[in-house]
Design an enzyme around this catalytic site. Structure first.
Site, mmCIF file in Angstrom:
data_model
loop_
_atom_site.group_PDB
_atom_site.id
_atom_site.type_symbol
_atom_site.label_atom_id
_atom_site.label_comp_id
_atom_site.label_asym_id
_atom_site.label_seq_id
_atom_site.Cartn_x
_atom_site.Cartn_y
_atom_site.Cartn_z
ATOM 1 C CG HIS A 248 -3.282 -0.202 -3.200
ATOM 2 N ND1 HIS A 248 -2.206 -1.050 -3.300
ATOM 3 C CD2 HIS A 248 -3.763 -0.324 -1.936
ATOM 4 C CE1 HIS A 248 -2.027 -1.654 -2.144
ATOM 5 N NE2 HIS A 248 -2.956 -1.250 -1.304
ATOM 6 C CB CYS B 143 -0.972 0.015 1.183
ATOM 7 S SG CYS B 143 -1.589 -1.574 1.735
ATOM 8 C CE LYS C 204 -11.520 -7.197 6.688
ATOM 9 N NZ LYS C 204 -10.320 -8.056 6.823
ATOM 10 C CG HIS D 193 -6.392 -0.968 0.507
ATOM 11 N ND1 HIS D 193 -5.081 -0.872 0.904
ATOM 12 C CD2 HIS D 193 -6.996 0.191 0.909
ATOM 13 C CE1 HIS D 193 -4.897 0.287 1.522
ATOM 14 N NE2 HIS D 193 -6.039 0.944 1.536
ATOM 15 N NE ARG E 139 1.619 -8.944 5.467
ATOM 16 C CZ ARG E 139 0.333 -8.872 5.100
ATOM 17 N NH1 ARG E 139 -0.546 -9.693 5.654
ATOM 18 N NH2 ARG E 139 -0.055 -7.998 4.190
ATOM 19 C CD GLN F 201 -1.044 -9.596 -0.070
ATOM 20 O OE1 GLN F 201 -0.715 -8.417 -0.119
ATOM 21 N NE2 GLN F 201 -1.910 -10.047 0.819
ATOM 22 C CG ASP G 206 -1.418 -5.613 -2.540
ATOM 23 O OD1 ASP G 206 -2.628 -5.419 -2.372
ATOM 24 O OD2 ASP G 206 -0.550 -5.272 -1.717
#
Length: 658
Positions: free
Chosen positions: A397, A346, A476, A522, A375, A393, A395
């Site tokens: 945005h 992000c 979300k 997201h 992580r 991911q 991922d």
């Protein structure tokens, strides 16, 4: 009136209950629900498991202290199952204390698909212990012991649990105004809010499953307890079906199949990070390529750095709320751990967005990154591919105007659901609202929740509400997918974020030539590719559809005399983009080659010998139906497999449709 009751004297003398048919009843404060149910009908009382009062579940012996909608739960009600299972945890503790009086008791909640109870003991429980506990539980159930509820003062509770330090610690955490209650079944007493079934005889169909170590209260600095997992159902058939699913899940375990199919490895030198084999890498890249293909028209893929200094994470809020889950790196200039590998994409997308000016005409702007993330998961939580420290991911945005939210959510919903359909996965939607720990004002959260809820409602799709389960920066929509044996997995997400555009001072130039604040969405589809592959391995039991299989067809000449024709078959298939396995060296007998292909769950085997060479055919064997062979011309073979791969046909162990 006992000490606890005196602390909770009523403000009213009567309360009003509204029955399902709309009728109302005035009852004295503190009336027992069983008395209300008995007044409706004795038959209903015999069937009653618990009641729902204003949406809260309580048992038949907990005094009524508030009014509202009043509904009786029977075993037909899904919510009654948690009551049965929580009661099962108490029966388990009763049995354990009978056979192991030294066991200190912890927690015993109902959980998804069952229940557990934690015990502090000197030696871990053995399979023989579990068998003895289960036999004793059946005795406890047959004794038909009533669950007796008592409300006690804090001092009285300390006396009752003076030999159970875990319970005394829990007692200290209870708020001063908490109604403290205990439940007794026979000689066993537990500190518990309830609810429980009327007596132990309701627990008929149950099974102790396994034991595991569990830190007290999930704190790795505290003592290790022994947790016994179990399950219970009202009906025998439901229990048997559940146990069958458990066995099927064991057979499909991606950690076992990953080794059998030669897909990935784990090594102590890098805990929580997978080593992907050549076959596994093909599978991984096939999924990534599929994602890229679906996103190439409407999304912009970018790559961003993996390492950032803490200034970025402080601005995003992660440094204060997420730092313990980040891999920190020493900065040689400051001699401090001021750098971190990125755990999510992000903030890097925010930096990229802010690097140039944007017009309202550019929006929605969808940025996608599939970089490696890290992580710092605790070692005890690592589990195959489903919980790792290094992952990727899909991922995304989306930077958009507020008036675009509804259309964008609709677009993303269709995109995500279509992705799951390609793998034969069905999804349900969950709407998650503000958590207790969050950033931003209540006004911002009101705005974000209203916007996302309106967009979700506009789709007309059903969804379940998950209060308090939103991200710390916004509400979300979560996607739970159900696999082929009925298990639900939380995968994709759409998160609406008003907070970070403020934190990062994002803007775009509107139609009025003035700066405006965008909104961020997201979006993730697979979650992490690692976890998604684990789910697919178990969903397909390793029997991947042809388009996903690392090796799609194995060409097998039955003797060296037919190598030339076999290599012609291999060449024709590879020219059509088919992934072919072929043993050029003939290190094994052809029967061993076929056995190896079967072990690796290769979708097809194309066997060639004298007849096939003369007729320019192959004898095709399909995975799962090796005894059903068909003769197929070379051109027809190439056309069939190429079409099956192109259309991403989903057959597993049945022939593809014509």
């Amino acid at each position: 009136m006992d000490a606890s009751a005196a602390l909770h004297a009523p403000d009213v003398d009567t309360i009003t209950l509204t029955l399902p048919d709309g009728a109302t009843r005035e009852v004295p404060y503190g009336t027992l629900p069983r008395d209300v149910v008995a007044s409706i009908g004795e038959r209903l009382l015999r069937a009653a498991v618990a009641v729902s009062v204003d949406g809260q579940i309580q048992d038949l012996i907990t005094p009524l202290r508030k009014g509202g909608a009043f509904r009786v739960l029977t075993e037909k009600d899904p919510q009654a199952l948690d009551v049965l299972r929580h009661s099962g945890a108490h029966v388990l503790a009763t049995a354990v204390r009978r056979l192991r009086p030294d066991a200190k008791i912890g927690f015993g909640p109902a959980i998804e698909d069952g229940f557990y109870y934690d015990f502090e003991v000197e030696k871990p429980f053995t399979p023989d212990d579990l068998a003895a506990f289960e036999a004793e539980m059946r005795k406890v159930a047959q004794e038909k012991l009533a669950f007796e509820r008592s409300e006690v003062s804090r001092d009285e509770a300390r006396v009752v649990f003076r030999e159970d330090p875990l319970k005394l610690e829990r007692l200290q955490d209870l708020p001063e105004d908490e109604v403290i209650s205990t439940y007794r079944d026979g000689d066993f007493v537990d500190l518990c809010r309830g609810p429980h079934v009327p007596d132990t005889s309701w627990l008929k169909h149950f099974k102790l499953l396994n034991t595991a170590g569990a830190y007290w209260r999930g704190d790795v600095k505290r003592q290790m307890l022994q947790r016994i997992y179990a399950t219970a159902f009202f009906k025998k058939d439901d229990l048997e079906q559940h146990l069958h699913r458990i066995e099927e899940a064991k057979r499909r375990d991606h950690r076992l199949l990953g080794r059998q199919l030669d897909l990935f490895q784990f090594h102590a030198v890098s805990p929580g990070a997978a080593f992907w084999t050549p076959r596994g890498t093909i599978l991984y890249n096939t999924i990534v390529d599929f994602v890229r293909e679906r996103q190439q028209r409407d999304f912009n893929e970018v790559k961003t750095p993996l390492l950032y200094n803490k200034a970025l994470w402080e601005q995003s809020g992660h440094w204060g709320k997420y730092r313990e889950n980040m891999f920190l790196v020493l900065d040689n200039e400051t001699n401090e751990h001021d750098m971190s590998l990125k755990p999510m994409n992000c903030p890097s997308h925010y930096v990229y967005f802010n690097s140039s000016k944007h017009s309202y005409r550019e929006l929605p702007l969808r940025l996608v990154t599939m970089d490696v993330l890290h992580r710092n998961e605790v070692s005890g939580a690592l589990s195959g591919l489903t919980r790792v420290r290094q992952f990727q991911q899909d991922d995304c945005h989306v930077f958009l105007r507020e008036d675009q939210i509804t259309a964008e959510v609709r677009f993303l919903l269709d995109f995500i659901l279509g992705y799951y359909e390609a793998f034969g996965l069905k999804a349900t939607l969950k709407f998650a609202t503000r958590p207790e720990q969050r950033i931003g004002s209540d006004e911002q959260w009101d705005r974000a929740e209203a916007g996302l809820k309106a967009a979700l409602g506009a789709t007309g799709m059903p969804y379940e509400l998950k209060p308090g389960d939103g991200a710390f920066y916004g509400p979300k929509i979560d996607f739970d997918v159900t696999d082929s044996i009925g298990r639900a997995w939380q995968l994709g997400t759409i998160q609406l974020d008003y907070m970070n555009p403020e934190r990062f001072d994002m803007s775009y130039v509107g139609e009025d030539n003035a700066p405006h604040r965008p909104v961020v969405i997201h979006r993730a589809v697979s979650g992490s590719f690692e976890r998604f592959i684990a789910i697919l391995i178990e969903h397909f039991a390793g029997n991947f559809p042809t388009w996903l299989a690392p090796e799609q067809v194995r060409v097998v000449p039955i003797a060296a005399d037919y190598d030339a024709y076999a290599e012609e078959v291999v060449g024709a298939l590879r020219a059509a983009g088919v992934r072919v396995g072929y043993d050029r060296e003939h290190r094994k007998d052809y029967r061993e080659v076929i056995k190896d292909a079967s072990h690796l769950k290769v979708p097809y085997m194309a066997v060639v010998g004298r007849r096939e060479q003369e007729q320019r055919t192959v004898t095709l064997r399909r995975r799962g139906a090796e005894k059903q062979q068909e003769s197929l011309g070379l051109d027809a073979l190439v056309a069939r497999l190429a079409d099956e791969i192109r259309t991403r046909a989903l057959w597993q162990d049945a022939p593809p449709t014509a």
